[in-house]
Design a protein around this motif. Structure first.
Motif, mmCIF file in Angstrom:
data_model
loop_
_atom_site.group_PDB
_atom_site.id
_atom_site.type_symbol
_atom_site.label_atom_id
_atom_site.label_comp_id
_atom_site.label_asym_id
_atom_site.label_seq_id
_atom_site.Cartn_x
_atom_site.Cartn_y
_atom_site.Cartn_z
ATOM 1 N N SER A 184 69.055 45.304 -22.550
ATOM 2 C CA SER A 184 69.165 44.938 -24.024
ATOM 3 C C SER A 184 68.174 45.623 -24.837
ATOM 4 O O SER A 184 67.139 45.834 -24.607
ATOM 5 C CB SER A 184 68.408 43.400 -24.185
ATOM 6 N N LYS A 237 70.156 40.273 -39.057
ATOM 7 C CA LYS A 237 71.443 40.981 -38.759
ATOM 8 C C LYS A 237 71.167 41.150 -37.085
ATOM 9 O O LYS A 237 72.231 40.990 -36.264
ATOM 10 C CB LYS A 237 71.349 42.480 -39.096
ATOM 11 N N LEU A 238 70.061 41.133 -36.568
ATOM 12 C CA LEU A 238 69.778 41.052 -35.289
ATOM 13 C C LEU A 238 70.340 39.688 -34.404
ATOM 14 O O LEU A 238 71.101 39.648 -33.626
ATOM 15 C CB LEU A 238 68.359 41.464 -34.696
ATOM 16 N N ALA A 250 62.235 43.263 -35.709
ATOM 17 C CA ALA A 250 63.417 44.235 -36.140
ATOM 18 C C ALA A 250 63.671 44.587 -37.860
ATOM 19 O O ALA A 250 63.136 43.478 -38.488
ATOM 20 C CB ALA A 250 64.575 43.457 -35.761
ATOM 21 N N PHE A 303 59.918 43.614 -29.310
ATOM 22 C CA PHE A 303 61.104 44.475 -29.595
ATOM 23 C C PHE A 303 60.878 45.751 -30.102
ATOM 24 O O PHE A 303 60.416 46.001 -31.252
ATOM 25 C CB PHE A 303 61.849 43.577 -30.643
ATOM 26 N N ALA A 329 73.650 39.675 -34.434
ATOM 27 C CA ALA A 329 74.302 40.630 -33.423
ATOM 28 C C ALA A 329 74.107 39.734 -32.009
ATOM 29 O O ALA A 329 75.177 40.076 -31.102
ATOM 30 C CB ALA A 329 73.503 41.832 -33.041
ATOM 31 N N ALA A 358 62.820 38.917 -33.191
ATOM 32 C CA ALA A 358 63.682 39.168 -34.368
ATOM 33 C C ALA A 358 62.782 39.599 -35.441
ATOM 34 O O ALA A 358 63.338 40.621 -36.431
ATOM 35 C CB ALA A 358 64.272 37.847 -34.761
ATOM 36 N N PRO A 387 66.184 41.223 -39.258
ATOM 37 C CA PRO A 387 66.068 40.085 -38.294
ATOM 38 C C PRO A 387 67.144 39.257 -38.276
ATOM 39 O O PRO A 387 67.713 39.029 -37.117
ATOM 40 C CB PRO A 387 64.920 39.110 -38.781
#
Ligand code: NAD
Ligand SMILES: CC(C)C1=CC=C(C(=O)O)[C@@H](O)[C@H]1O
Length: 255
Positions: free
Chosen positions: A149, A205-206, A200, A96, A209, A197, A203
């Motif tokens: 994405s 929060k991702l 990020a 990511f 989302a 995740a 993680p």
């Protein structure tokens, strides 16, 4: 399902979250399951689960990015289990990162597994299906290919490439009784998503989302996929080819 009993099925990435659930379903259907994964222990663990449940399976440790190794592995599968009638291209991986922070080395790794690996499998397995009078291919792509994405640009490009490739070969082999279809998962609770995740900044929060982006407001579970994969592999799907089906709680609603 019709036509799966005593049929030879290959599942790449069969040691991972979605692949393992798919392998177990084919085991329940009475198929001979070739669990192919670059992680030998993960593949063996999937085989163990199938055998414990009374099914038939063998593990094959191989990397789908290595054309010659896959050719050797397919020869072994044919000797052990017979000519494959079903191929599920499921192995994949992701990192990511916003595209402008990525480097060409990462693009090559992502393309090697998510696109070239699948091409290797098709190039080596499809001639056997044609010679045998037919077969079914189910390619596991991603909703990232359909709606985009953020943080998954090259991965999404590979998966979109897999969709275009599948439709094209579905046309080329339509008269040969070989059907190719694509299943697009949305965010799914597996090691792949956890890995994504973790890279990020936040993680949880991702993941929140991702959950919020799904109309049904949950992450998918691996068990959400085997039903549609088994259907597309079965004789009930003999007139279905070149289709793309999202299994993602309504994330993609395509006509
Ligand atoms: N988890 C998600 O949110 C999600 C969403 C959309 C699509 N997908 C797709 O679903 C498929 C399965 O993903 P998952 O979530 O179960 O991931 P996972 O990481 O749990 O499993 C992937 C498996 O593929 C194997 N693999 C990876 N590279 C390989 C290679 N080069 N050769 C052989 N085996 C290899 C891994 O060892 C692993 O066992 C992938 O194609 C992925 O892109 C996943
Ligand atoms: C579109 C989006 C929320 C999404 C789809 C597919 C994924 C994948 O890993 O293939 C997810 O991580 C997610 O980005």
């Amino acid at each position: 399902m019709k036509g799966l009993n005593e049929t030879t099925v290959i599942v790449t990435g069969g040691g991972g979250g979605i692949g393992r659930a798919i392998c177990r379903r084919f085991g329940e259907e009475g198929s001979r399951v070739a669990v192919l994964d670059r992680d030998p222990e993960a593949a063996a663990a999937t085989v163990e689960l199938i055998l414990e449940a009374g099914g038939s399976a063998r593990a094959y440790a191989a990397d789908i990015t290595d054309y010659n190794a896959i050719a050797e592995t397919l020869a072994a599968i044919e000797t052990d289990l017979g000519v494959p009638r079903v191929l599920v291209n499921n192995a994949g991986f992701d990192r990511f990162m916003p595209f402008l922070k990525t480097e060409p080395g990462l693009w090559q790794q992502l393309i090697a597994v998510n696109l070239t690996g699948a091409l290797n499998m098709h190039h080596l397995v499809l001639p056997k299906m044609v010679a045998a009078g037919g077969g079914k291919v189910i390619n596991i792509a991603s909703d990232a290919a359909r709606v985009g994405s953020s943080g998954e640009s090259v991965y999404a490009a590979c998966k979109a490439g897999l969709v275009g490739f599948s439709k094209t070969v579905a046309r080329e082999l339509a008269t040969k009784n070989v059907c190719l279809n694509v299943v697009c998962p949305g965010p799914t609770d597996t090691a792949l998503l956890k890995g994504v995740a973790e890279t990020a900044p936040n993680p949880e929060k991702l993941l929140e989302a991702f959950r919020n982006a799904v109309p049904m407001k949950r992450l998918a579970q691996p068990e959400d996929y085997p039903g549609i994969v088994a259907l597309l592999a079965s004789d009930d799907a003999n007139f279905i080819t070149g289709q793309v089906i999202s299994v993602s709680g309504g994330l993609t609603m395509a006509g």
